[in-house]
Design a protein around this motif. Structure first.
Motif, PDB file in Angstrom:
ATOM      1  N   TRP A  20       0.791  -1.226   0.000  1.00 23.72           N
ATOM      2  CA  TRP A  20       0.000   0.000   0.000  1.00 23.72           C
ATOM      3  C   TRP A  20       0.826   1.279   0.000  1.00 23.72           C
TER       4      TRP A  20
ATOM      5  N   ARG B  84       2.885   2.201  -9.355  1.00 25.72           N
ATOM      6  CA  ARG B  84       2.336   0.862  -9.523  1.00 25.72           C
ATOM      7  C   ARG B  84       3.458  -0.154  -9.562  1.00 25.72           C
ATOM      8  N   ARG B  85       3.165  -1.326  -9.048  1.00 24.06           N
ATOM      9  CA  ARG B  85       4.033  -2.488  -9.275  1.00 24.06           C
ATOM     10  C   ARG B  85       5.470  -2.246  -8.897  1.00 24.06           C
TER      11      ARG B  85
ATOM     12  N   ALA C  72      -8.956 -12.024  -2.028  1.00 23.32           N
ATOM     13  CA  ALA C  72      -9.833 -11.170  -2.826  1.00 23.32           C
ATOM     14  C   ALA C  72      -9.878 -11.620  -4.274  1.00 23.32           C
ATOM     15  N   HIS C  73      -8.854 -12.313  -4.742  1.00 25.01           N
ATOM     16  CA  HIS C  73      -8.926 -12.732  -6.145  1.00 25.01           C
ATOM     17  C   HIS C  73      -8.537 -14.187  -6.376  1.00 25.01           C
TER      18      HIS C  73
ATOM     19  N   TRP D 279      -7.455  -1.496   5.353  1.00 25.08           N
ATOM     20  CA  TRP D 279      -7.877  -0.327   4.583  1.00 25.08           C
ATOM     21  C   TRP D 279      -7.350   0.979   5.184  1.00 25.08           C
TER      22      TRP D 279
ATOM     23  N   ALA E  66     -11.365  -6.934 -10.683  1.00 26.60           N
ATOM     24  CA  ALA E  66     -11.481  -7.635  -9.404  1.00 26.60           C
ATOM     25  C   ALA E  66     -10.757  -8.973  -9.446  1.00 26.60           C
TER      26      ALA E  66
ATOM     27  N   TRP F  70      -4.957  -4.946 -12.012  1.00 25.57           N
ATOM     28  CA  TRP F  70      -4.569  -3.957 -13.003  1.00 25.57           C
ATOM     29  C   TRP F  70      -3.721  -4.586 -14.109  1.00 25.57           C
ATOM     30  N   ALA F  71      -2.676  -5.302 -13.675  1.00 24.25           N
ATOM     31  CA  ALA F  71      -1.725  -5.828 -14.660  1.00 24.25           C
ATOM     32  C   ALA F  71      -2.391  -6.855 -15.568  1.00 24.25           C
TER      33      ALA F  71
ATOM     34  N   LEU G 160     -10.870   2.086 -15.091  1.00 29.56           N
ATOM     35  CA  LEU G 160     -10.887   1.676 -13.678  1.00 29.56           C
ATOM     36  C   LEU G 160     -11.664   2.695 -12.844  1.00 29.56           C
TER      37      LEU G 160
ATOM     38  N   ALA H 150      -9.815  -3.266  -4.389  1.00 28.68           N
ATOM     39  CA  ALA H 150      -8.983  -2.507  -3.431  1.00 28.68           C
ATOM     40  C   ALA H 150      -7.902  -3.383  -2.820  1.00 28.68           C
TER      41      ALA H 150
ATOM     42  N   GLU I   4      -5.334  -2.924  -5.842  1.00 22.63           N
ATOM     43  CA  GLU I   4      -5.166  -1.694  -6.614  1.00 22.63           C
ATOM     44  C   GLU I   4      -5.189  -0.455  -5.724  1.00 22.63           C
ATOM     45  N   PRO I   5      -4.060   0.259  -5.642  1.00 22.17           N
ATOM     46  CA  PRO I   5      -4.026   1.463  -4.816  1.00 22.17           C
ATOM     47  C   PRO I   5      -5.139   2.451  -5.155  1.00 22.17           C
ATOM     48  N   LEU I   6      -5.450   2.601  -6.446  1.00 17.80           N
ATOM     49  CA  LEU I   6      -6.502   3.544  -6.836  1.00 17.80           C
ATOM     50  C   LEU I   6      -7.849   3.108  -6.261  1.00 17.80           C
TER      51      LEU I   6
ATOM     52  N   LEU J 257      -8.229   1.300  -3.549  1.00 17.09           N
ATOM     53  CA  LEU J 257      -8.185   1.511  -2.103  1.00 17.09           C
ATOM     54  C   LEU J 257      -8.465   2.977  -1.770  1.00 17.09           C
TER      55      LEU J 257
END
Lengths: 250, 250
Positions: A25, A30-31, A162-163, A219, B74, B78-79, B108, B161, B164-166, B168
Protein backbone atom coordinates in the motif's frame (compact mmCIF):
# COMPACT_ATOMS: atom_id res chain seq x y z
CA UNK A 1 -3.87 13.08 8.30
CA UNK A 2 -3.16 10.46 5.70
CA UNK A 3 -3.87 6.82 6.40
CA UNK A 4 -0.15 6.16 6.08
CA UNK A 5 0.62 8.34 9.08
CA UNK A 6 -0.37 5.49 11.34
CA UNK A 7 2.69 3.61 10.20
CA UNK A 8 5.20 6.31 11.14
CA UNK A 9 7.65 5.09 13.76
CA UNK A 10 6.91 6.60 17.12
CA UNK A 11 3.15 6.72 16.68
CA UNK A 12 0.85 4.22 18.23
CA UNK A 13 0.57 1.94 15.23
CA UNK A 14 1.71 -1.60 15.92
CA UNK A 15 5.07 -2.43 14.41
CA UNK A 16 3.85 -5.22 12.24
CA UNK A 17 1.54 -3.00 10.29
CA UNK A 18 4.14 -0.79 8.72
CA UNK A 19 6.45 -3.68 8.05
CA UNK A 20 3.86 -5.81 6.40
CA UNK A 21 1.96 -3.08 4.64
CA UNK A 22 4.73 -1.23 2.92
CA UNK A 23 5.19 -3.35 -0.14
CA UNK A 24 1.56 -3.26 -1.08
CA UNK A 25 0.00 0.00 0.00
CA UNK A 26 2.75 2.46 0.65
CA UNK A 27 4.33 2.63 -2.76
CA UNK A 28 3.05 5.62 -4.71
CA UNK A 29 3.63 4.11 -8.13
CA UNK A 30 2.34 0.86 -9.52
CA UNK A 31 4.03 -2.49 -9.27
CA UNK A 32 7.06 -1.42 -7.33
CA UNK A 33 6.24 -3.41 -4.26
CA UNK A 34 7.82 -6.50 -2.82
CA UNK A 35 6.95 -8.47 -5.88
CA UNK A 36 8.72 -6.45 -8.53
CA UNK A 37 11.67 -5.54 -6.34
CA UNK A 38 14.55 -7.96 -5.91
CA UNK A 39 15.75 -8.73 -2.42
CA UNK A 40 19.31 -8.32 -3.67
CA UNK A 41 20.99 -5.14 -2.55
CA UNK A 42 20.90 -2.52 -5.28
CA UNK A 43 23.69 -3.14 -7.74
CA UNK A 44 25.19 -5.87 -5.61
CA UNK A 45 25.25 -9.60 -5.76
CA UNK A 46 23.39 -11.96 -3.45
CA UNK A 47 23.16 -10.94 0.17
CA UNK A 48 26.01 -11.49 2.58
CA UNK A 49 25.35 -15.07 3.65
CA UNK A 50 27.86 -17.43 2.08
CA UNK A 51 26.43 -19.50 -0.77
CA UNK A 52 25.68 -23.02 0.25
CA UNK A 53 23.99 -25.92 -1.42
CA UNK A 54 20.20 -26.02 -1.46
CA UNK A 55 20.06 -28.63 1.30
CA UNK A 56 21.97 -26.67 3.91
CA UNK A 57 20.19 -23.38 3.51
CA UNK A 58 16.82 -24.88 2.80
CA UNK A 59 14.92 -23.04 5.53
CA UNK A 60 16.33 -19.63 4.65
CA UNK A 61 15.85 -20.03 0.92
CA UNK A 62 12.34 -21.41 1.21
CA UNK A 63 11.40 -18.50 3.47
CA UNK A 64 12.87 -15.97 1.00
CA UNK A 65 10.88 -17.53 -1.81
CA UNK A 66 7.65 -17.65 0.19
CA UNK A 67 8.01 -14.02 1.33
CA UNK A 68 8.50 -12.90 -2.26
CA UNK A 69 5.68 -15.11 -3.52
CA UNK A 70 3.24 -13.72 -0.93
CA UNK A 71 3.81 -10.23 -2.27
CA UNK A 72 3.46 -11.40 -5.86
CA UNK A 73 0.20 -13.29 -5.30
CA UNK A 74 -1.27 -10.46 -3.22
CA UNK A 75 -0.36 -7.77 -5.72
CA UNK A 76 -0.64 -9.49 -9.06
CA UNK A 77 -2.86 -12.47 -8.40
CA UNK A 78 -2.54 -15.96 -9.72
CA UNK A 79 -2.43 -15.07 -13.41
CA UNK A 80 0.15 -12.32 -12.92
CA UNK A 81 2.53 -14.43 -10.83
CA UNK A 82 5.14 -16.69 -12.42
CA UNK A 83 7.72 -18.90 -10.74
CA UNK A 84 10.32 -16.92 -12.68
CA UNK A 85 8.98 -13.60 -11.36
CA UNK A 86 8.98 -14.94 -7.81
CA UNK A 87 12.58 -16.10 -8.24
CA UNK A 88 13.55 -12.65 -9.48
CA UNK A 89 11.80 -10.95 -6.55
CA UNK A 90 13.43 -13.35 -4.09
CA UNK A 91 16.84 -12.94 -5.68
CA UNK A 92 17.30 -16.67 -6.25
CA UNK A 93 17.74 -18.77 -9.34
CA UNK A 94 14.46 -19.82 -10.94
CA UNK A 95 15.56 -23.46 -10.81
CA UNK A 96 15.72 -23.22 -7.03
CA UNK A 97 12.04 -22.24 -6.90
CA UNK A 98 11.14 -25.28 -8.99
CA UNK A 99 13.41 -27.39 -6.79
CA UNK A 100 11.50 -26.52 -3.63
CA UNK A 101 7.98 -26.14 -5.06
CA UNK A 102 6.50 -28.58 -7.55
CA UNK A 103 4.35 -25.91 -9.21
CA UNK A 104 2.57 -22.61 -8.69
CA UNK A 105 -0.23 -24.24 -6.71
CA UNK A 106 2.24 -25.70 -4.22
CA UNK A 107 3.88 -22.30 -3.88
CA UNK A 108 0.55 -20.57 -3.29
CA UNK A 109 -0.37 -23.17 -0.71
CA UNK A 110 2.88 -22.52 1.15
CA UNK A 111 2.05 -18.80 1.10
CA UNK A 112 -1.36 -19.43 2.65
CA UNK A 113 -0.22 -21.37 5.71
CA UNK A 114 -1.75 -19.81 8.84
CA UNK A 115 0.62 -17.39 10.57
CA UNK A 116 2.88 -18.86 13.27
CA UNK A 117 1.26 -18.57 16.68
CA UNK A 118 -2.14 -17.48 15.36
CA UNK A 119 -4.19 -20.49 16.42
CA UNK A 120 -2.25 -20.88 19.68
CA UNK A 121 -2.94 -17.28 20.73
CA UNK A 122 -6.64 -17.58 19.99
CA UNK A 123 -6.92 -20.93 21.75
CA UNK A 124 -5.12 -19.62 24.85
CA UNK A 125 -7.45 -16.59 24.97
CA UNK A 126 -10.51 -18.79 24.58
CA UNK A 127 -9.59 -20.60 27.78
CA UNK A 128 -9.69 -17.38 29.84
CA UNK A 129 -12.54 -17.12 32.38
CA UNK A 130 -15.77 -16.23 30.58
CA UNK A 131 -16.07 -12.75 32.04
CA UNK A 132 -12.63 -11.83 30.69
CA UNK A 133 -12.73 -13.90 27.53
CA UNK A 134 -13.85 -11.09 25.21
CA UNK A 135 -10.92 -8.94 26.27
CA UNK A 136 -8.55 -11.89 25.99
CA UNK A 137 -9.72 -12.72 22.46
CA UNK A 138 -9.40 -9.15 21.27
CA UNK A 139 -5.98 -8.93 22.88
CA UNK A 140 -4.91 -12.15 21.16
CA UNK A 141 -6.02 -10.83 17.79
CA UNK A 142 -4.26 -7.49 18.36
CA UNK A 143 -1.18 -9.51 19.28
CA UNK A 144 -1.49 -11.38 15.98
CA UNK A 145 -1.49 -8.07 14.09
CA UNK A 146 1.31 -6.65 16.21
CA UNK A 147 3.55 -9.63 15.49
CA UNK A 148 5.19 -8.75 12.17
CA UNK A 149 5.64 -12.38 11.13
CA UNK A 150 1.96 -13.03 11.75
CA UNK A 151 0.64 -9.74 10.34
CA UNK A 152 2.38 -10.16 7.01
CA UNK A 153 0.72 -13.54 6.52
CA UNK A 154 -2.74 -12.37 7.67
CA UNK A 155 -2.56 -9.39 5.37
CA UNK A 156 -1.37 -11.38 2.42
CA UNK A 157 -4.01 -14.09 2.87
CA UNK A 158 -6.72 -11.40 3.06
CA UNK A 159 -5.45 -9.60 -0.02
CA UNK A 160 -4.93 -12.79 -2.00
CA UNK A 161 -8.35 -14.12 -0.98
CA UNK A 162 -9.83 -11.17 -2.83
CA UNK A 163 -8.93 -12.73 -6.15
CA UNK A 164 -7.89 -16.34 -5.49
CA UNK A 165 -10.48 -19.01 -4.69
CA UNK A 166 -7.78 -21.16 -3.07
CA UNK A 167 -6.85 -18.31 -0.74
CA UNK A 168 -10.49 -17.70 0.11
CA UNK A 169 -10.90 -21.37 0.98
CA UNK A 170 -7.84 -21.18 3.21
CA UNK A 171 -9.17 -18.07 4.91
CA UNK A 172 -12.59 -19.66 5.43
CA UNK A 173 -11.00 -22.80 6.79
CA UNK A 174 -8.73 -20.98 9.28
CA UNK A 175 -11.71 -18.91 10.34
CA UNK A 176 -13.96 -21.87 10.92
CA UNK A 177 -11.47 -23.91 12.88
CA UNK A 178 -9.05 -21.51 14.57
CA UNK A 179 -11.47 -18.69 15.36
CA UNK A 180 -15.18 -19.54 15.17
CA UNK A 181 -14.72 -23.18 16.16
CA UNK A 182 -12.44 -22.38 19.07
CA UNK A 183 -14.62 -19.53 20.39
CA UNK A 184 -17.82 -21.57 20.01
CA UNK A 185 -16.11 -24.51 21.71
CA UNK A 186 -15.10 -22.30 24.61
CA UNK A 187 -18.79 -21.63 25.34
CA UNK A 188 -19.54 -25.33 25.54
CA UNK A 189 -20.02 -25.48 29.32
CA UNK A 190 -22.65 -27.40 31.30
CA UNK A 191 -24.91 -24.34 31.51
CA UNK A 192 -23.71 -22.77 28.27
CA UNK A 193 -25.86 -22.01 25.23
CA UNK A 194 -26.82 -24.58 22.61
CA UNK A 195 -24.64 -25.37 19.64
CA UNK A 196 -26.36 -23.03 17.20
CA UNK A 197 -26.22 -20.10 19.62
CA UNK A 198 -22.57 -20.83 20.37
CA UNK A 199 -21.73 -20.66 16.68
CA UNK A 200 -23.71 -17.46 16.20
CA UNK A 201 -21.97 -15.83 19.17
CA UNK A 202 -18.59 -16.86 17.82
CA UNK A 203 -19.54 -15.53 14.39
CA UNK A 204 -20.51 -12.18 15.88
CA UNK A 205 -17.18 -12.03 17.73
CA UNK A 206 -15.42 -12.72 14.45
CA UNK A 207 -17.48 -10.08 12.62
CA UNK A 208 -16.43 -7.33 15.02
CA UNK A 209 -12.78 -8.39 15.05
CA UNK A 210 -12.63 -8.66 11.26
CA UNK A 211 -14.28 -5.27 10.82
CA UNK A 212 -11.87 -3.65 13.22
CA UNK A 213 -8.89 -5.17 11.44
CA UNK A 214 -10.12 -4.44 7.93
CA UNK A 215 -10.80 -0.77 8.71
CA UNK A 216 -7.79 -0.26 11.00
CA UNK A 217 -5.00 -2.29 9.43
CA UNK A 218 -5.93 -3.33 5.90
CA UNK A 219 -7.88 -0.33 4.58
CA UNK A 220 -6.47 2.14 7.14
CA UNK A 221 -9.51 4.33 7.56
CA UNK A 222 -9.14 7.06 10.17
CA UNK A 223 -9.92 7.58 12.99
CA UNK A 224 -9.63 3.91 14.05
CA UNK A 225 -6.40 3.49 12.09
CA UNK A 226 -4.82 6.26 14.15
CA UNK A 227 -5.85 5.34 17.70
CA UNK A 228 -3.45 3.60 20.08
CA UNK A 229 -4.02 -0.10 20.68
CA UNK A 230 -5.11 0.47 24.29
CA UNK A 231 -7.87 2.83 23.24
CA UNK A 232 -9.13 0.52 20.50
CA UNK A 233 -9.03 -2.29 22.99
CA UNK A 234 -11.16 -0.36 25.53
CA UNK A 235 -13.68 0.65 22.86
CA UNK A 236 -14.19 -2.72 21.23
CA UNK A 237 -13.69 -5.28 24.02
CA UNK A 238 -17.16 -4.67 25.54
CA UNK A 239 -18.77 -5.55 22.22
CA UNK A 240 -16.78 -8.77 21.95
CA UNK A 241 -17.69 -9.61 25.55
CA UNK A 242 -21.38 -8.92 24.96
CA UNK A 243 -21.35 -11.22 21.95
CA UNK A 244 -19.87 -13.97 24.15
CA UNK A 245 -22.12 -13.81 27.19
CA UNK A 246 -24.47 -10.83 26.99
CA UNK A 247 -28.06 -10.60 25.83
CA UNK A 248 -28.03 -10.85 22.05
CA UNK A 249 -31.15 -8.95 21.07
CA UNK A 250 -30.68 -5.60 22.71
CA UNK B 1 -22.70 -26.51 4.91
CA UNK B 2 -20.62 -24.83 2.32
CA UNK B 3 -20.39 -21.05 2.22
CA UNK B 4 -21.99 -21.17 -1.18
CA UNK B 5 -25.17 -22.60 0.24
CA UNK B 6 -26.14 -19.13 1.37
CA UNK B 7 -26.59 -18.16 -2.24
CA UNK B 8 -29.02 -20.94 -3.12
CA UNK B 9 -32.37 -19.56 -4.20
CA UNK B 10 -34.97 -20.00 -1.53
CA UNK B 11 -32.61 -19.56 1.37
CA UNK B 12 -32.34 -16.38 3.33
CA UNK B 13 -29.44 -14.88 1.43
CA UNK B 14 -30.20 -11.50 -0.08
CA UNK B 15 -30.63 -11.57 -3.81
CA UNK B 16 -27.78 -9.27 -4.60
CA UNK B 17 -25.24 -11.54 -3.07
CA UNK B 18 -25.67 -14.48 -5.35
CA UNK B 19 -26.01 -12.28 -8.39
CA UNK B 20 -22.94 -10.26 -7.68
CA UNK B 21 -20.80 -13.00 -6.26
CA UNK B 22 -21.16 -15.69 -8.85
CA UNK B 23 -18.55 -14.63 -11.32
CA UNK B 24 -15.81 -14.40 -8.76
CA UNK B 25 -16.33 -16.94 -6.03
CA UNK B 26 -18.69 -19.55 -7.31
CA UNK B 27 -16.73 -20.86 -10.24
CA UNK B 28 -14.82 -24.00 -9.30
CA UNK B 29 -12.09 -23.57 -11.92
CA UNK B 30 -9.76 -20.64 -12.38
CA UNK B 31 -10.43 -17.64 -14.55
CA UNK B 32 -13.81 -18.66 -15.82
CA UNK B 33 -15.64 -15.82 -14.17
CA UNK B 34 -17.24 -12.73 -15.59
CA UNK B 35 -13.98 -11.51 -16.95
CA UNK B 36 -13.01 -14.39 -19.17
CA UNK B 37 -16.55 -15.12 -20.29
CA UNK B 38 -18.09 -13.14 -23.08
CA UNK B 39 -21.50 -11.62 -22.52
CA UNK B 40 -22.51 -12.93 -25.95
CA UNK B 41 -24.79 -15.90 -25.87
CA UNK B 42 -22.89 -19.13 -26.38
CA UNK B 43 -22.28 -19.71 -30.04
CA UNK B 44 -24.46 -16.79 -31.00
CA UNK B 45 -23.86 -13.30 -32.24
CA UNK B 46 -24.37 -10.11 -30.30
CA UNK B 47 -27.36 -9.97 -28.01
CA UNK B 48 -30.81 -9.22 -29.33
CA UNK B 49 -30.79 -5.43 -29.23
CA UNK B 50 -30.43 -4.03 -32.72
CA UNK B 51 -26.99 -2.63 -33.48
CA UNK B 52 -26.95 1.12 -33.37
CA UNK B 53 -24.28 3.73 -33.61
CA UNK B 54 -22.18 4.40 -30.53
CA UNK B 55 -24.02 7.65 -29.76
CA UNK B 56 -27.50 6.17 -29.54
CA UNK B 57 -26.72 3.19 -27.37
CA UNK B 58 -24.07 4.94 -25.33
CA UNK B 59 -25.60 4.20 -21.92
CA UNK B 60 -26.13 0.52 -22.61
CA UNK B 61 -22.71 -0.02 -24.15
CA UNK B 62 -20.85 1.90 -21.46
CA UNK B 63 -22.65 -0.13 -18.80
CA UNK B 64 -21.77 -3.41 -20.55
CA UNK B 65 -18.14 -2.37 -20.70
CA UNK B 66 -18.04 -1.23 -17.07
CA UNK B 67 -19.72 -4.43 -15.83
CA UNK B 68 -17.17 -6.54 -17.70
CA UNK B 69 -14.28 -4.35 -16.57
CA UNK B 70 -15.31 -4.62 -12.89
CA UNK B 71 -15.04 -8.39 -13.10
CA UNK B 72 -11.67 -8.17 -14.87
CA UNK B 73 -10.12 -5.73 -12.41
CA UNK B 74 -11.48 -7.64 -9.40
CA UNK B 75 -10.29 -11.03 -10.64
CA UNK B 76 -7.12 -10.23 -12.52
CA UNK B 77 -6.00 -6.90 -11.17
CA UNK B 78 -4.57 -3.96 -13.00
CA UNK B 79 -1.72 -5.83 -14.66
CA UNK B 80 -3.92 -8.70 -15.81
CA UNK B 81 -6.60 -6.49 -17.34
CA UNK B 82 -6.38 -5.17 -20.89
CA UNK B 83 -8.83 -3.01 -22.82
CA UNK B 84 -8.91 -5.79 -25.39
CA UNK B 85 -9.76 -8.39 -22.74
CA UNK B 86 -12.51 -6.17 -21.35
CA UNK B 87 -13.92 -5.71 -24.86
CA UNK B 88 -13.94 -9.48 -25.33
CA UNK B 89 -15.68 -10.04 -21.99
CA UNK B 90 -18.23 -7.35 -22.79
CA UNK B 91 -18.82 -8.67 -26.28
CA UNK B 92 -18.04 -5.35 -27.93
CA UNK B 93 -15.42 -4.24 -30.40
CA UNK B 94 -12.16 -3.19 -28.75
CA UNK B 95 -12.33 0.16 -30.58
CA UNK B 96 -15.57 0.91 -28.79
CA UNK B 97 -13.84 0.58 -25.42
CA UNK B 98 -11.18 3.03 -26.53
CA UNK B 99 -13.91 5.28 -27.88
CA UNK B 100 -15.62 5.59 -24.51
CA UNK B 101 -12.59 5.38 -22.21
CA UNK B 102 -9.37 7.24 -22.87
CA UNK B 103 -7.24 4.59 -21.16
CA UNK B 104 -7.20 1.84 -18.54
CA UNK B 105 -7.10 4.36 -15.70
CA UNK B 106 -10.27 6.05 -16.93
CA UNK B 107 -11.93 2.66 -17.21
CA UNK B 108 -10.89 1.68 -13.68
CA UNK B 109 -12.16 4.99 -12.36
CA UNK B 110 -15.54 4.38 -13.97
CA UNK B 111 -15.61 0.95 -12.30
CA UNK B 112 -14.97 2.48 -8.89
CA UNK B 113 -17.84 4.95 -8.86
CA UNK B 114 -19.87 4.52 -5.65
CA UNK B 115 -22.93 2.35 -6.13
CA UNK B 116 -26.17 4.12 -7.07
CA UNK B 117 -28.18 5.01 -3.99
CA UNK B 118 -25.42 4.13 -1.52
CA UNK B 119 -24.76 7.59 -0.13
CA UNK B 120 -28.43 8.55 -0.24
CA UNK B 121 -29.46 5.51 1.82
CA UNK B 122 -26.82 6.15 4.45
CA UNK B 123 -27.63 9.87 4.63
CA UNK B 124 -31.36 9.18 5.03
CA UNK B 125 -30.65 6.70 7.82
CA UNK B 126 -28.36 9.14 9.57
CA UNK B 127 -31.23 11.60 9.90
CA UNK B 128 -33.36 9.11 11.86
CA UNK B 129 -33.98 9.97 15.54
CA UNK B 130 -30.88 9.13 17.58
CA UNK B 131 -32.44 6.25 19.48
CA UNK B 132 -33.32 4.48 16.22
CA UNK B 133 -30.34 5.62 14.18
CA UNK B 134 -28.23 2.50 14.74
CA UNK B 135 -31.01 0.29 13.42
CA UNK B 136 -31.61 2.67 10.51
CA UNK B 137 -27.92 2.68 9.53
CA UNK B 138 -27.64 -1.09 9.64
CA UNK B 139 -30.86 -1.38 7.66
CA UNK B 140 -29.52 1.05 5.06
CA UNK B 141 -26.32 -0.95 4.68
CA UNK B 142 -28.23 -4.22 4.41
CA UNK B 143 -30.36 -2.52 1.75
CA UNK B 144 -27.19 -1.60 -0.11
CA UNK B 145 -26.11 -5.25 -0.13
CA UNK B 146 -29.59 -6.46 -1.02
CA UNK B 147 -29.74 -4.16 -4.03
CA UNK B 148 -28.01 -6.15 -6.79
CA UNK B 149 -26.85 -3.06 -8.65
CA UNK B 150 -25.29 -1.71 -5.47
CA UNK B 151 -23.88 -5.00 -4.18
CA UNK B 152 -22.00 -5.75 -7.37
CA UNK B 153 -20.19 -2.42 -7.14
CA UNK B 154 -19.45 -2.70 -3.40
CA UNK B 155 -18.08 -6.19 -3.86
CA UNK B 156 -15.98 -5.26 -6.83
CA UNK B 157 -14.53 -2.16 -5.14
CA UNK B 158 -13.63 -4.26 -2.08
CA UNK B 159 -12.02 -6.99 -4.16
CA UNK B 160 -10.18 -4.57 -6.41
CA UNK B 161 -8.98 -2.51 -3.43
CA UNK B 162 -7.10 -5.60 -2.31
CA UNK B 163 -4.60 -5.12 -5.11
CA UNK B 164 -5.17 -1.69 -6.61
CA UNK B 165 -4.03 1.46 -4.82
CA UNK B 166 -6.50 3.54 -6.84
CA UNK B 167 -9.36 1.31 -5.71
CA UNK B 168 -8.19 1.51 -2.10
CA UNK B 169 -8.15 5.30 -2.32
CA UNK B 170 -11.68 5.26 -3.71
CA UNK B 171 -12.84 2.95 -0.94
CA UNK B 172 -11.18 5.12 1.72
CA UNK B 173 -12.70 8.24 0.22
CA UNK B 174 -16.25 6.83 0.03
CA UNK B 175 -15.84 5.60 3.59
CA UNK B 176 -14.69 8.92 4.94
CA UNK B 177 -17.37 10.99 3.26
CA UNK B 178 -20.42 8.79 2.73
CA UNK B 179 -20.20 6.69 5.89
CA UNK B 180 -17.91 8.01 8.64
CA UNK B 181 -18.44 11.67 7.76
CA UNK B 182 -22.20 11.33 7.51
CA UNK B 183 -22.54 9.33 10.73
CA UNK B 184 -20.22 11.64 12.64
CA UNK B 185 -22.11 14.64 11.26
CA UNK B 186 -25.39 13.17 12.46
CA UNK B 187 -24.09 13.29 16.04
CA UNK B 188 -23.30 16.97 15.78
CA UNK B 189 -26.17 18.21 17.98
CA UNK B 190 -26.09 20.95 20.61
CA UNK B 191 -25.52 18.43 23.42
CA UNK B 192 -23.69 15.89 21.24
CA UNK B 193 -20.14 14.67 21.77
CA UNK B 194 -17.05 16.56 20.59
CA UNK B 195 -15.65 16.19 17.11
CA UNK B 196 -13.05 13.57 17.98
CA UNK B 197 -15.56 11.42 19.83
CA UNK B 198 -18.04 11.76 16.97
CA UNK B 199 -15.46 10.49 14.50
CA UNK B 200 -14.48 7.60 16.78
CA UNK B 201 -18.12 6.60 17.25
CA UNK B 202 -18.68 6.71 13.50
CA UNK B 203 -15.50 4.66 12.96
CA UNK B 204 -16.72 2.03 15.40
CA UNK B 205 -20.07 1.88 13.60
CA UNK B 206 -18.20 1.37 10.34
CA UNK B 207 -15.97 -1.31 11.86
CA UNK B 208 -18.95 -3.44 12.92
CA UNK B 209 -20.76 -2.97 9.62
CA UNK B 210 -17.66 -3.76 7.57
CA UNK B 211 -16.93 -6.85 9.64
CA UNK B 212 -20.46 -8.10 9.25
CA UNK B 213 -20.36 -7.60 5.51
CA UNK B 214 -16.89 -9.07 5.01
CA UNK B 215 -17.73 -12.22 6.95
CA UNK B 216 -21.32 -12.56 5.72
CA UNK B 217 -21.22 -11.48 2.09
CA UNK B 218 -17.64 -11.30 0.85
CA UNK B 219 -15.95 -14.22 2.63
CA UNK B 220 -19.20 -16.09 3.38
CA UNK B 221 -18.23 -17.58 6.70
CA UNK B 222 -21.01 -19.54 8.42
CA UNK B 223 -23.00 -19.15 10.56
CA UNK B 224 -23.48 -15.41 9.85
CA UNK B 225 -23.55 -16.03 6.10
CA UNK B 226 -26.51 -18.35 6.56
CA UNK B 227 -28.77 -16.37 8.88
CA UNK B 228 -31.78 -14.44 7.59
CA UNK B 229 -31.42 -10.66 7.36
CA UNK B 230 -33.92 -10.07 10.16
CA UNK B 231 -31.90 -12.17 12.59
CA UNK B 232 -28.60 -10.53 11.66
CA UNK B 233 -30.30 -7.19 12.05
CA UNK B 234 -31.55 -8.02 15.57
CA UNK B 235 -28.13 -9.33 16.63
CA UNK B 236 -26.00 -6.48 15.34
CA UNK B 237 -28.21 -3.37 15.58
CA UNK B 238 -27.69 -3.04 19.39
CA UNK B 239 -23.93 -2.83 18.84
CA UNK B 240 -24.29 -0.15 16.21
CA UNK B 241 -26.67 1.76 18.48
CA UNK B 242 -24.29 1.50 21.44
CA UNK B 243 -21.46 2.86 19.32
CA UNK B 244 -23.67 5.84 18.43
CA UNK B 245 -25.01 6.86 21.82
CA UNK B 246 -24.02 4.33 24.47
CA UNK B 247 -21.16 4.33 26.95
CA UNK B 248 -18.00 3.55 25.01
CA UNK B 249 -15.81 1.92 27.62
CA UNK B 250 -17.93 -0.89 28.95
Amino acid sequence: MSPESSATPGTSAPRGVSLSGESIWQTPGRRQGGCGRSLHRAGGGPMDAPRRGPKEERGVTVERIVVAARACFAEQGWAGTSLRGVARAAGVDARLVSYYFADKTALLQACLQPPPGFAERVAAAASAPLDRRGAALLEAMLANWNDPASAVVLRSVILTAAHEPLALQQLQSVFRTALIGVVAGSLNGADGPGGEERAVRAGLVASQIVGLFMTRYVWRIPPLSELPDEKVFRLVAPTVQRYLDGPLDR
